[in-house]
Design a protein around this motif. Structure first.
Motif, PDB file in Angstrom:
ATOM      1  N   ASN A  32       0.831  -1.209   0.000  1.00 45.49           N
ATOM      2  CA  ASN A  32       0.000   0.000   0.000  1.00 45.49           C
ATOM      3  C   ASN A  32       0.866   1.259   0.000  1.00 45.49           C
ATOM      4  OD1 ASN A  32      -2.413  -1.344  -0.023  1.00 45.49           O
ATOM      5  ND2 ASN A  32      -2.631  -1.397   2.198  1.00 45.49           N
ATOM      6  N   LEU A 107       1.052   1.734   9.411  1.00 43.98           N
ATOM      7  CA  LEU A 107       0.758   1.711  10.853  1.00 43.98           C
ATOM      8  C   LEU A 107       0.647   0.244  11.272  1.00 43.98           C
ATOM      9  CD1 LEU A 107      -1.982   3.658  12.762  1.00 43.98           C
ATOM     10  CD2 LEU A 107      -2.159   1.169  12.579  1.00 43.98           C
ATOM     11  N   SER A 110      -1.387   0.532  15.906  1.00 46.90           N
ATOM     12  CA  SER A 110      -1.479   1.966  16.243  1.00 46.90           C
ATOM     13  C   SER A 110      -0.147   2.699  16.188  1.00 46.90           C
ATOM     14  CB  SER A 110      -2.087   2.203  17.629  1.00 46.90           C
ATOM     15  OG  SER A 110      -3.405   1.740  17.616  1.00 46.90           O
TER      16      SER A 110
HETATM   17  C1  LIG Z   1       1.586  -6.323  11.853  1.00 46.99           C
HETATM   18  C2  LIG Z   1       0.490  -5.425  11.331  1.00 46.99           C
HETATM   19  C3  LIG Z   1      -0.293  -4.725  12.239  1.00 46.99           C
HETATM   20  C4  LIG Z   1      -1.300  -3.860  11.773  1.00 46.99           C
HETATM   21  N1  LIG Z   1      -2.036  -3.156  12.676  1.00 46.99           N
HETATM   22  C5  LIG Z   1      -3.014  -2.325  12.233  1.00 46.99           C
HETATM   23  C6  LIG Z   1      -3.816  -1.595  13.164  1.00 46.99           C
HETATM   24  O1  LIG Z   1      -3.672  -1.682  14.383  1.00 46.99           O
HETATM   25  N2  LIG Z   1      -4.780  -0.787  12.670  1.00 46.99           N
HETATM   26  C7  LIG Z   1      -4.983  -0.629  11.325  1.00 46.99           C
HETATM   27  O2  LIG Z   1      -5.859   0.141  10.942  1.00 46.99           O
HETATM   28  N3  LIG Z   1      -4.228  -1.312  10.428  1.00 46.99           N
HETATM   29  C8  LIG Z   1      -3.258  -2.150  10.846  1.00 46.99           C
HETATM   30  N4  LIG Z   1      -2.514  -2.861   9.938  1.00 46.99           N
HETATM   31  C9  LIG Z   1      -2.789  -2.685   8.502  1.00 46.99           C
HETATM   32  C10 LIG Z   1      -1.793  -1.768   7.818  1.00 46.99           C
HETATM   33  O3  LIG Z   1      -1.587  -0.596   8.563  1.00 46.99           O
HETATM   34  C11 LIG Z   1      -2.315  -1.333   6.452  1.00 46.99           C
HETATM   35  O4  LIG Z   1      -2.741  -2.453   5.730  1.00 46.99           O
HETATM   36  C12 LIG Z   1      -1.273  -0.567   5.675  1.00 46.99           C
HETATM   37  O5  LIG Z   1      -1.893   0.048   4.577  1.00 46.99           O
HETATM   38  C13 LIG Z   1      -0.159  -1.482   5.196  1.00 46.99           C
HETATM   39  O6  LIG Z   1       0.770  -0.794   4.409  1.00 46.99           O
HETATM   40  P1  LIG Z   1       1.750  -1.628   3.440  1.00 46.99           P
HETATM   41  O7  LIG Z   1       0.853  -2.343   2.478  1.00 46.99           O
HETATM   42  O8  LIG Z   1       2.575  -0.613   2.733  1.00 46.99           O
HETATM   43  O9  LIG Z   1       2.537  -2.548   4.285  1.00 46.99           O
HETATM   44  C14 LIG Z   1      -1.527  -3.727  10.371  1.00 46.99           C
HETATM   45  C15 LIG Z   1      -0.741  -4.474   9.481  1.00 46.99           C
HETATM   46  C16 LIG Z   1       0.260  -5.315   9.951  1.00 46.99           C
HETATM   47  C17 LIG Z   1       1.081  -6.087   8.960  1.00 46.99           C
END
Ligand SMILES: Cc1cc2nc3c(=O)[nH]c(=O)nc-3n(C[C@H](O)[C@H](O)[C@H](O)COP(=O)(O)O)c2cc1C
Length: 363
Positions: A32, A107, A110
């Motif tokens: 993302n 994130l 949090s």
């Molecule tokens: C280990 C982990 C913990 C996450 N915790 C949260 C969270 O607490 N709240 C939330 O809204 N998304 C959470 N997410 C979702 C990611 O923040 C979200 O999918 C983000 O867009 C991922 O970005 P990326 O695709 O570049 O890794 C979490 C994802 C992972 C992998």
């Protein structure tokens, strides 16, 4: 898949803060953030560095996010211990080449995703005095703790603009939101004059954004200081009438502690909490914690005096001189312009040592 991508490209001539060299550092697990970075590189000429965990192939989401949450818990439990941060692949960045740094991160629970926290833990001190802006991607959780992580890990960073928050609700609109955010950071110019804010015997300096409102405020303060009475409102702000009207440039704003805005054209608001409303942004108090802010503004009504501090060498010499008269700033310890002891200074920061003014020039 791209590993560390380092684009050394010619710079666009852009007006405002982001006319100078810009570094974008990002981490992405499920792509993302990578999509946001790809879109951003269509609009801004930036050097891009990707952070990669040293251990490949980890599935942070497995077992109900067990690995990801363990990494975040370790940092939360011991944020000052290098051992709490997961290893990342080495990156070699010459920070002296950059005035602006954009951090783009997911994130996790949090907080800021653990690998990006590792990068900032290792390099945050090198980013002192740089203009820092944040892009955060989450599924739905709010990003205030991620912003707090960034400020903890880059204590001397000059955070500009509100962080851009992309989540599952607005993701389809990301290109438009990103473009508007880039427009804002391009115009986030700061005035060279600093606003001096005095309550009782204490003075803090604030950095002013550059807009018609602050230009009018600076012009008025060049004539004479402004003293006004302020009251608490909503348990998050001190607000008071400046006794005259300034040009407005209102927009929906979510404020943070230390932010200074103009409300209704004639009232100045200093925030020790947060609020979302239509305000004209004026600036932000430099390097102040929430506790210091609350102490500074006190409980209940207070009288605030605004004046200008150009932070030029001569202005600084006056400050150093008056502090020396009070016995502050003597010896080997370092003090800021308000006479508060500081442990370390970022590049470009002015400090007092043994009654003399100094500017930190290099790491
Ligand atoms: C280990 C982990 C913990 C996450 N915790 C949260 C969270 O607490 N709240 C939330 O809204 N998304 C959470 N997410 C979702 C990611 O923040 C979200 O999918 C983000 O867009 C991922 O970005 P990326 O695709 O570049 O890794 C979490 C994802 C992972 C992998």
């Amino acid at each position: 898949m791209r590993k560390i991508l380092f684009l050394l490209s010619g710079l666009l001539m852009i007006s405002g803060v982001f006319a100078q060299n810009t570094l974008l550092v990002y981490y992405s697990y499920t792509n993302n953030v990578r999509s946001i970075v790809n879109e951003l590189s269509n609009h801004l000429d930036v050097d891009i560095v990707e952070i990669l965990p040293a251990e490949e192939g980890l599935r942070y989401e497995a077992d109900n996010y067990a690995i990801g949450s363990a990494l975040i818990s370790a940092i939360r439990d011991n944020p000052d211990d290098a051992e709490s941060y997961p290893a990342i692949k080495p990156v070699d960045i010459d920070f002296s080449r950059y005035d602006n740094i954009i951090i783009a991160t997911p994130l996790w629970w949090s907080n800021m995703a653990a690998p990006m926290q590792s990068f900032l833990f290792q390099n945050g001190d090198e980013m002192g005095g740089k203009n820092i802006s944040l892009i955060v991607s989450s599924a739905s959780s709010g990003i205030s703790s991620v912003v707090a992580d960034a400020k903890r890990l880059i204590p001397e960073g000059n955070f500009i603009e509100e962080a851009l928050w992309i989540n599952n609700n607005n993701r389809s609109n990301m290109p438009t939101l990103l473009e508007a955010w880039i427009r804002n950071i391009k115009s986030s110019k700061h005035m060279t004059e600093k606003l001096s804010i005095t309550v009782g015997n204490t003075t803090y300096l604030a950095t002013l954004v550059d807009n018609r409102s602050t230009q009018a405020l600076v012009a008025a303060l060049k004539e004479s200081p402004i003293t006004y009475k302020a009251q608490d409102y909503g348990n998050f702000e001190k607000v008071g009438s400046l006794g005259r009207t300034f040009p407005t440039n209102n927009e929906e704003t979510t404020t943070e502690p230390g932010d200074i805005v103009l409300y209704n054209g004639n009232q100045m608001v200093i925030f020790y909490g947060t609020n979302s409303w239509s305000y004209t942004r004026l600036g932000k108090i430099d390097n102040i914690t929430v506790d210091q802010l609350k102490n500074f503004l006190g409980d209940g009504d207070c009288t605030i005096t605004l004046s200008l501090s150009s932070q030029s060498v001569s202005g600084f010499a006056d400050t150093a001189f008056s502090l020396k008269g009070k016995g502050v700033g003597l010896g080997t310890n370092k003090y800021d312009l308000q006479g508060r002891e500081v442990e370390s200074c970022g590049t470009g920061q002015i400090y007092i040592q043994n009654g003399e003014k100094w500017m930190k020039t290099d790491k």
